[in-house]
Design a protein around this motif. Structure first.
Motif, PDB file in Angstrom:
ATOM      1  N   ARG A 182       5.892  12.278   3.561  1.00 48.04           N
ATOM      2  CA  ARG A 182       7.434  12.065   3.234  1.00 48.04           C
ATOM      3  C   ARG A 182       7.986  10.993   4.316  1.00 48.04           C
ATOM      4  O   ARG A 182       8.513  10.125   3.795  1.00 48.04           O
ATOM      5  CB  ARG A 182       8.191  13.301   3.442  1.00 48.04           C
ATOM      6  CG  ARG A 182       9.792  12.968   2.875  1.00 48.04           C
ATOM      7  CD  ARG A 182      10.640  14.437   2.729  1.00 48.04           C
ATOM      8  NE  ARG A 182      10.542  15.079   4.227  1.00 48.04           N
ATOM      9  CZ  ARG A 182       9.938  16.332   4.299  1.00 48.04           C
ATOM     10  NH1 ARG A 182       9.245  16.773   3.423  1.00 48.04           N
ATOM     11  NH2 ARG A 182       9.939  16.882   5.314  1.00 48.04           N
ATOM     12  N   ASP A 183       7.800  10.953   5.646  1.00 50.91           N
ATOM     13  CA  ASP A 183       8.051  10.406   6.566  1.00 50.91           C
ATOM     14  C   ASP A 183       7.386   8.827   6.319  1.00 50.91           C
ATOM     15  O   ASP A 183       7.995   7.902   6.510  1.00 50.91           O
ATOM     16  CB  ASP A 183       7.787  10.901   7.846  1.00 50.91           C
ATOM     17  CG  ASP A 183       8.649  12.068   8.332  1.00 50.91           C
ATOM     18  OD1 ASP A 183       9.491  12.251   7.445  1.00 50.91           O
ATOM     19  OD2 ASP A 183       8.246  12.589   9.114  1.00 50.91           O
ATOM     20  N   MET A 184       6.268   8.830   6.040  1.00 53.01           N
ATOM     21  CA  MET A 184       5.475   7.710   5.844  1.00 53.01           C
ATOM     22  C   MET A 184       6.025   6.950   4.555  1.00 53.01           C
ATOM     23  O   MET A 184       5.955   5.687   4.625  1.00 53.01           O
ATOM     24  CB  MET A 184       4.064   7.740   5.818  1.00 53.01           C
ATOM     25  CG  MET A 184       3.178   8.252   7.063  1.00 53.01           C
ATOM     26  SD  MET A 184       3.564   7.417   8.225  1.00 53.01           S
ATOM     27  CE  MET A 184       2.673   5.969   7.852  1.00 53.01           C
ATOM     28  N   ALA A 185       6.414   7.796   3.553  1.00 53.58           N
ATOM     29  CA  ALA A 185       6.598   7.031   2.431  1.00 53.58           C
ATOM     30  C   ALA A 185       8.264   6.403   2.623  1.00 53.58           C
ATOM     31  O   ALA A 185       8.330   5.489   2.322  1.00 53.58           O
ATOM     32  CB  ALA A 185       6.963   8.459   1.169  1.00 53.58           C
ATOM     33  N   SER A 186       9.052   7.092   3.387  1.00 55.00           N
ATOM     34  CA  SER A 186      10.301   6.564   3.897  1.00 55.00           C
ATOM     35  C   SER A 186       9.802   5.529   4.637  1.00 55.00           C
ATOM     36  O   SER A 186      10.777   4.254   4.563  1.00 55.00           O
ATOM     37  CB  SER A 186      11.255   7.512   4.427  1.00 55.00           C
ATOM     38  OG  SER A 186      12.118   7.134   4.994  1.00 55.00           O
ATOM     39  N   LEU A 187       9.164   5.456   5.670  1.00 56.97           N
ATOM     40  CA  LEU A 187       8.633   4.377   6.377  1.00 56.97           C
ATOM     41  C   LEU A 187       8.192   3.276   5.698  1.00 56.97           C
ATOM     42  O   LEU A 187       8.490   2.038   6.027  1.00 56.97           O
ATOM     43  CB  LEU A 187       7.721   4.749   7.480  1.00 56.97           C
ATOM     44  CG  LEU A 187       7.160   3.777   8.470  1.00 56.97           C
ATOM     45  CD1 LEU A 187       8.360   2.994   9.314  1.00 56.97           C
ATOM     46  CD2 LEU A 187       6.294   4.115   9.305  1.00 56.97           C
ATOM     47  N   ARG A 188       7.363   3.359   4.649  1.00 55.95           N
ATOM     48  CA  ARG A 188       6.778   2.301   3.910  1.00 55.95           C
ATOM     49  C   ARG A 188       7.992   1.510   3.078  1.00 55.95           C
ATOM     50  O   ARG A 188       7.864   0.308   2.980  1.00 55.95           O
ATOM     51  CB  ARG A 188       5.632   2.868   2.758  1.00 55.95           C
ATOM     52  CG  ARG A 188       4.444   3.092   3.527  1.00 55.95           C
ATOM     53  CD  ARG A 188       3.347   3.343   2.400  1.00 55.95           C
ATOM     54  NE  ARG A 188       3.692   4.579   1.663  1.00 55.95           N
ATOM     55  CZ  ARG A 188       3.064   5.697   1.980  1.00 55.95           C
ATOM     56  NH1 ARG A 188       2.195   5.726   2.930  1.00 55.95           N
ATOM     57  NH2 ARG A 188       3.340   6.716   1.297  1.00 55.95           N
ATOM     58  N   GLU A 189       8.826   2.262   2.369  1.00 53.28           N
ATOM     59  CA  GLU A 189       9.988   1.685   1.790  1.00 53.28           C
ATOM     60  C   GLU A 189      10.789   0.887   2.768  1.00 53.28           C
ATOM     61  O   GLU A 189      11.185  -0.350   2.582  1.00 53.28           O
ATOM     62  CB  GLU A 189      10.809   3.147   1.292  1.00 53.28           C
ATOM     63  CG  GLU A 189      11.866   2.385   0.085  1.00 53.28           C
ATOM     64  CD  GLU A 189      11.368   1.509  -1.034  1.00 53.28           C
ATOM     65  OE1 GLU A 189      11.910   0.476  -1.311  1.00 53.28           O
ATOM     66  OE2 GLU A 189       9.997   1.997  -1.311  1.00 53.28           O
ATOM     67  N   ASN A 190      11.064   1.515   3.993  1.00 53.91           N
ATOM     68  CA  ASN A 190      11.853   0.602   4.808  1.00 53.91           C
ATOM     69  C   ASN A 190      11.214  -0.520   5.320  1.00 53.91           C
ATOM     70  O   ASN A 190      11.641  -1.545   5.599  1.00 53.91           O
ATOM     71  CB  ASN A 190      12.379   1.599   6.092  1.00 53.91           C
ATOM     72  CG  ASN A 190      13.209   2.643   5.575  1.00 53.91           C
ATOM     73  OD1 ASN A 190      13.922   2.728   4.729  1.00 53.91           O
ATOM     74  ND2 ASN A 190      13.395   3.861   6.558  1.00 53.91           N
ATOM     75  N   GLU A 191       9.780  -0.291   5.701  1.00 49.32           N
ATOM     76  CA  GLU A 191       9.299  -1.440   6.120  1.00 49.32           C
ATOM     77  C   GLU A 191       8.899  -2.582   5.071  1.00 49.32           C
ATOM     78  O   GLU A 191       8.957  -3.696   5.286  1.00 49.32           O
ATOM     79  CB  GLU A 191       7.933  -0.985   6.693  1.00 49.32           C
ATOM     80  CG  GLU A 191       6.918  -1.797   7.345  1.00 49.32           C
ATOM     81  CD  GLU A 191       7.477  -2.604   8.471  1.00 49.32           C
ATOM     82  OE1 GLU A 191       6.828  -3.486   9.320  1.00 49.32           O
ATOM     83  OE2 GLU A 191       8.274  -1.842   9.261  1.00 49.32           O
ATOM     84  N   ARG A 192       8.596  -1.969   3.972  1.00 45.37           N
ATOM     85  CA  ARG A 192       8.705  -3.026   2.734  1.00 45.37           C
ATOM     86  C   ARG A 192       9.646  -4.065   2.594  1.00 45.37           C
ATOM     87  O   ARG A 192       9.760  -5.268   2.593  1.00 45.37           O
ATOM     88  CB  ARG A 192       8.278  -2.288   1.277  1.00 45.37           C
ATOM     89  CG  ARG A 192       8.214  -3.171   0.353  1.00 45.37           C
ATOM     90  CD  ARG A 192       7.841  -2.434  -1.025  1.00 45.37           C
ATOM     91  NE  ARG A 192       6.802  -1.712  -1.097  1.00 45.37           N
ATOM     92  CZ  ARG A 192       6.907  -0.456  -1.051  1.00 45.37           C
ATOM     93  NH1 ARG A 192       7.785   0.257  -0.785  1.00 45.37           N
ATOM     94  NH2 ARG A 192       5.654   0.265  -0.817  1.00 45.37           N
ATOM     95  N   GLU A 193      10.947  -3.268   2.575  1.00 50.20           N
ATOM     96  CA  GLU A 193      12.132  -3.968   2.600  1.00 50.20           C
ATOM     97  C   GLU A 193      12.432  -5.075   3.848  1.00 50.20           C
ATOM     98  O   GLU A 193      12.855  -5.923   3.815  1.00 50.20           O
ATOM     99  CB  GLU A 193      13.419  -2.700   2.600  1.00 50.20           C
ATOM    100  CG  GLU A 193      14.793  -3.705   2.568  1.00 50.20           C
ATOM    101  CD  GLU A 193      15.035  -4.367   1.295  1.00 50.20           C
ATOM    102  OE1 GLU A 193      15.848  -5.637   1.467  1.00 50.20           O
ATOM    103  OE2 GLU A 193      14.421  -4.287   0.314  1.00 50.20           O
ATOM    104  N   ARG A 194      12.066  -4.529   5.216  1.00 49.16           N
ATOM    105  CA  ARG A 194      11.987  -5.346   6.240  1.00 49.16           C
ATOM    106  C   ARG A 194      11.198  -6.748   6.117  1.00 49.16           C
ATOM    107  O   ARG A 194      11.419  -7.529   6.440  1.00 49.16           O
ATOM    108  CB  ARG A 194      11.876  -4.525   7.575  1.00 49.16           C
ATOM    109  CG  ARG A 194      12.094  -5.172   8.807  1.00 49.16           C
ATOM    110  CD  ARG A 194      11.292  -4.505   9.898  1.00 49.16           C
ATOM    111  NE  ARG A 194      10.006  -4.382   9.994  1.00 49.16           N
ATOM    112  CZ  ARG A 194       9.082  -5.328  10.383  1.00 49.16           C
ATOM    113  NH1 ARG A 194       9.573  -6.482  10.819  1.00 49.16           N
ATOM    114  NH2 ARG A 194       7.833  -5.131  10.413  1.00 49.16           N
ATOM    115  N   ARG A 195       9.917  -6.253   5.538  1.00 47.84           N
ATOM    116  CA  ARG A 195       9.089  -7.443   5.508  1.00 47.84           C
ATOM    117  C   ARG A 195       9.413  -8.269   4.168  1.00 47.84           C
ATOM    118  O   ARG A 195       9.110  -9.518   4.416  1.00 47.84           O
ATOM    119  CB  ARG A 195       7.462  -6.862   5.309  1.00 47.84           C
ATOM    120  CG  ARG A 195       6.880  -6.084   6.534  1.00 47.84           C
ATOM    121  CD  ARG A 195       5.759  -5.652   6.515  1.00 47.84           C
ATOM    122  NE  ARG A 195       5.186  -4.810   7.521  1.00 47.84           N
ATOM    123  CZ  ARG A 195       3.860  -4.332   7.697  1.00 47.84           C
ATOM    124  NH1 ARG A 195       3.188  -4.826   6.987  1.00 47.84           N
ATOM    125  NH2 ARG A 195       3.542  -3.445   8.838  1.00 47.84           N
ATOM    126  N   ALA A 196       9.906  -7.716   3.288  1.00 50.10           N
ATOM    127  CA  ALA A 196      10.460  -8.618   2.273  1.00 50.10           C
ATOM    128  C   ALA A 196      11.538  -9.628   2.750  1.00 50.10           C
ATOM    129  O   ALA A 196      11.716 -10.822   2.435  1.00 50.10           O
ATOM    130  CB  ALA A 196      10.803  -7.923   0.955  1.00 50.10           C
TER     131      ALA A 196
END
Length: 620
Positions: free
Chosen positions: A213-227
C-alpha cells in the motif's frame, strides 16, 4: 453388599462332592480332621469368584492342579447375592483342555449371560467394586498360617491392596487417564509453536500489504513528481531551442547585411528613388507600350517595399526583356519580385534591416557586447543539456511502475521486521518440522487453547485425585488403630489394651511392665498371632466400610485358633459370633479342628471327612 448363596463343588482338589447353601446371616463352623477338605472348602469359594486357586503346585503352569487325582475334570459353581442381583458363576477345568467359565446375572431387568474366562473374571471383579483376589486375601479372607500377611507386604503392595479394597481402582484408573505424560506436553508445545508460526505468517502478510500500500502510494506520488519534472524539462528545452533559433535568425540577418553592397546600404532613400525613376523613364522611351505597362506594374508592385534596390533589380530585368533577351522568363521575374517583397516586408513595420538587427540583439543577447556566434554556441550547448535532462526525466518516469529508484524511509522498520519474522519462521519450520503453508490463525488458537486447557485440567485432576486417595488411604490407618484398641483386649484376655500402628503397618503394643511401646517381635508366638489377627480384623473392618454396596459381607478365617489357648479362643469365638464382628459381617466362617470352645455358639456347622460333607445343618 456381596454375600454367598450356594456352593457346588465336584472333584476340586481334595473335595469329591459338596453342596452348601449359605444362610443370609450367621456364623459357620467348618471342622474335621486333617486332610478332610476343610481348607479346600475355603479355597473352592475363592476359585469360584476369581477362577484361580489360592495355592498351586510348584512348577505347574496350568489349572490342572485343581483337578482331583484320578478325575478328568473339576467344577465349581458359586452363587452370590449383590443387593437385587443374583450372580451364578460356573467354572470347569478339564485335563489337557481349555478352561470354561460362564456367568448368569439375574436381576429386575432380566437375565444376562456372560461367557469366557476373561469376560467372566472381569465382570465378577466389576460387580465386586474392583476387589480382586489379592485384596480379598489381605482383608476378609484370612489364610491358614498367614495372619501376619498384611504386615509382610511392602508399601506399594499394601497401597495397591488398599486401593482395591477401598474400591479406589476407579480413582487409580482415572489418575492414569489424567496423568500428563511427556508426549502430552510435547503436543501442547508443538501446538504453541504452530500458533506462533501462524501469528508470524499473519503478521508477515499484514506487513506485506502495508508495504505494498505504501509503495503504491509512493509510486503514484513519485509518478506525479517525475511527470512534473519532465514537463519542466521540456519547457526549458523549448525555451532553449527558441533562444537558439532567435540567435540563428540574428546571425543570418547580420550576414545578409554584410553581403549587401556598401553603396546601397548608405544611399539615402530619396536619392535612390530618383535613380529608379530615371531608369524607368529610359525604358519607357525605348520600349514598347506593353513593356512599359509591365514595367509600371512592377514598379507599382515594388513601390511598397522599404528599399528601392528592388526597383533597380526590376528595371534591370525589364531592360533585358525589352532588348530581346527572351530566355529570361517573366514568371521568374515575378517570383523573385514577390520573394524580395516578402523578405523586406518581414523586416517589420517598414523599418530598415539594421533596425531589425538592433531589436534582435537587444532581445536575445545576454550581453550586448557579446559575439552572436559565442552566444549561439552557448545556446546550442544549453539545448543539448536540456535535451539530456528531458531524456533522463522521461526514462525515470517510465521506471516508476517497476519501483526503479524508489526509496521509502517509512518502510525501513517494516522491512526490518519482515526480514526478522521471515528468519524466525524459517527457524520454526526447520527445527519443529512445521509447514507454514495454509495455517489458519483462528484455528491454531482454538487448537492450542483446547489442548492447553485439557493439560491444565488433567494436571489439577491428578493433584485432586492424589489428595483424595491419600486421605482415603490414610483414613484406614487411624481407623484400624482404633478398631485394634477395641479388639486387642478381647483377644489377649485383657492383658494388652493399647497399640499403635506405624505407617508401614508394624505393630507396637504398650507393655505395662516395660512402661513403653514395644514391637510385636518381642512377644511369644501365640501372642504374635493374637496381635496379627487383631490387626487383620481391625484392618478388614476399617477398609471395608458397610456403606459400600459392593463390599464383601463375608469373613473367612482358616485355622485362626491354632496358637490360641482356651481363654483367648473363647474370646475370639465370642467376638465373631456375638460381638462387633457379627454385626459388621453377616456371614462369618471359621475353619478349625480345635475343641476348646463351645460349638453351640455357632448356629451352623459343616463337618468334613474324606473330601465330603459328613454332616451339616446348612441345607436344612
Amino acid at each position: 453388599m456381596i454375600t454367598l448363596d450356594r456352593l457346588d463343588v465336584c472333584n476340586f482338589k481334595g473335595i469329591r462332592q459338596l453342596t452348601v447353601s449359605f444362610p443370609d446371616r450367621g456364623a459357620i463352623l467348618v471342622e474335621g480332621p486333617n486332610e478332610s477338605g476343610k481348607s479346600t472348602f475355603f479355597e473352592a469359594i475363592y476359585f469360584g469368584i476369581y477362577g484361580a486357586p489360592i495355592v498351586t503346585e510348584e512348577g505347574r503352569g496350568s489349572l490342572e492342579s485343581v483337578v482331583s487325582y484320578g478325575a478328568d475334570a473339576a467344577s465349581v459353581s458359586l452363587t452370590l447375592r449383590a443387593d437385587s442381583l443374583r450372580l451364578t458363576v460356573h467354572r470347569a477345568v478339564r485335563r489337557s483342555k481349555s478352561t470354561r467359565a460362564s456367568l448368569a446375572i439375574h436381576g429386575p431387568g432380566g437375565e444376562e449371560e456372560v461367557s469366557g474366562v476373561r469376560a467372566v473374571n472381569a465382570r465378577i471383579i466389576a460387580e465386586l467394586g474392583g476387589l480382586d483376589g489379592a485384596a480379598l486375601l489381605n482383608s476378609c479372607f484370612v489364610e491358614q498360617k498367614k495372619l501376619s500377611k498384611l504386615e509382610e507386604l511392602d508399601g506399594r503392595e499394601r497401597r495397591d491392596s488398599l486401593l482395591r479394597i477401598l474400591n479406589l481402582e476407579k480413582l487409580t484408573n482415572l489418575d492414569e487417564k489424567c496423568r500428563v505424560r511427556p508426549a502430552d506436553e510435547r503436543r501442547v508445545e508443538s501446538l504453541a509453536d504452530r500458533l506462533e508460526l501462524a501469528k508470524i505468517e499473519e503478521r508477515k502478510s499484514a506487513l506485506a500489504m502495508e508495504l505494498e500500500r505504501d509503495m503504491a502510494s509512493l509510486r503514484e506520488n513519485e509518478r506525479e513528481r517525475r511527470a512534473t519534472a519532465l514537463r519542466q524539462a521540456r519547457n526549458r528545452l523549448s525555451a532553449a531551442e527558441e533562444h537558439a533559433k532567435a540567435l540563428l535568425e540574428l546571425r543570418s540577418l547580420e550576414r545578409e547585411m554584410e553581403s549587401s553592397g556598401e553603396r546601397n546600404r548608405h544611399v539615402e532613400p530619396s536619392t535612390a528613388r530618383e535613380l529608379e525613376v530615371q531608369r524607368v523613364r529610359t525604358v519607357l522611351v525605348g520600349g514598347t507600350v506593353s513593356s512599359a505597362l509591365l514595367l509600371l506594374a512592377l514598379i507599382a508592385f515594388a513601390a511598397s517595399a522599404p528599399l528601392l534596390g528592388l526597383v533597380a533589380s526590376v528595371l534591370t530585368v525589364t531592360t533585358l526583356v525589352i532588348s530581346g533577351r527572351a530566355d529570361y522568363k517573366l514568371s521568374e521575374l515575378i517570383a523573385e519580385a514577390e520573394s524580395r517583397r516578402i523578405q523586406y516586408t518581414a523586416s517589420g513595420d517598414g523599418t530598415h534591416l539594421d533596425v531589425r538587427i538592433a531589436h534582435l540583439r537587444s532581445a536575445v543577447l545576454s550581453d550586448p557586447t557579446s559575439s552572436v556566434d559565442d552566444e549561439l554556441r552557448d545556446a546550442e550547448r544549453a539545448v543539448g543539456r536540456e535535451q539530456l535532462a528531458v531524456d533522463v526525466a522521461d526514462e525515470a518516469l517510465a521506471r516508476v511502475d517497476f519501483g526503479g529508484g524508489l526509496q521509502l524511509s517509512s518502510a525501513d522498520d517494516r522491512q526490518a521486521e519482515l526480514a526478522s519474522l521471515s528468519t524466525l519462521a524459517a527457524h520454526l519450520s526447520s527445527t519443529r518440522k512445521l509447514d507454514p503453508v495454509g495455517l489458519d490463525l483462528s484455528e491454531c488458537v482454538s487448537e492450542w487453547e483446547a489442548a492447553a486447557r485439557d493439560l491444565e485440567v488433567r494436571r489439577r485432576a491428578v493433584i485432586i485425585l492424589a489428595e483424595a486417595r491419600r486421605r482415603l488411604v490414610e483414613r484406614v490407618l487411624p481407623e484400624t488403630e482404633r478398631n485394634m484398641k477395641l479388639i486387642l483386649p478381647l483377644l489377649t484376655a485383657g492383658r494388652y489394651h493399647d497399640a499403635r500402628i506405624t505407617p508401614d503397618y508394624r505393630i507396637d503394643v504398650w507393655d505395662d511392665s516395660a512402661g513403653r511401646y514395644v514391637g510385636k517381635n518381642v512377644f511369644s508366638g501365640g501372642t504374635k498371632d493374637q496381635l496379627s489377627l487383631a490387626l487383620r480384623l481391625s484392618f478388614a473392618v476399617a477398609s471395608l466400610p458397610q456403606e459400600m454396596g459392593s463390599s464383601p459381607g463375608f469373613l473367612f478365617m482358616d485355622e485362626p485358633l491354632s496358637s490360641f489357648d482356651e481363654e483367648r479362643t473363647r474370646a475370639l469365638i465370642e467376638l465373631i459370633t456375638r460381638g462387633s464382628m457379627s454385626s459388621i459381617f453377616p456371614q462369618i466362617c471359621i475353619i478349625s479342628h480345635s475343641r476348646s470352645f463351645d460349638r453351640s455358639l455357632f448356629p451352623f456347622v459343616v463337618e468334613m471327612s474324606g473330601g465330603r460333607i459328613a454332616y451339616t445343618n446348612l441345607n436344612d
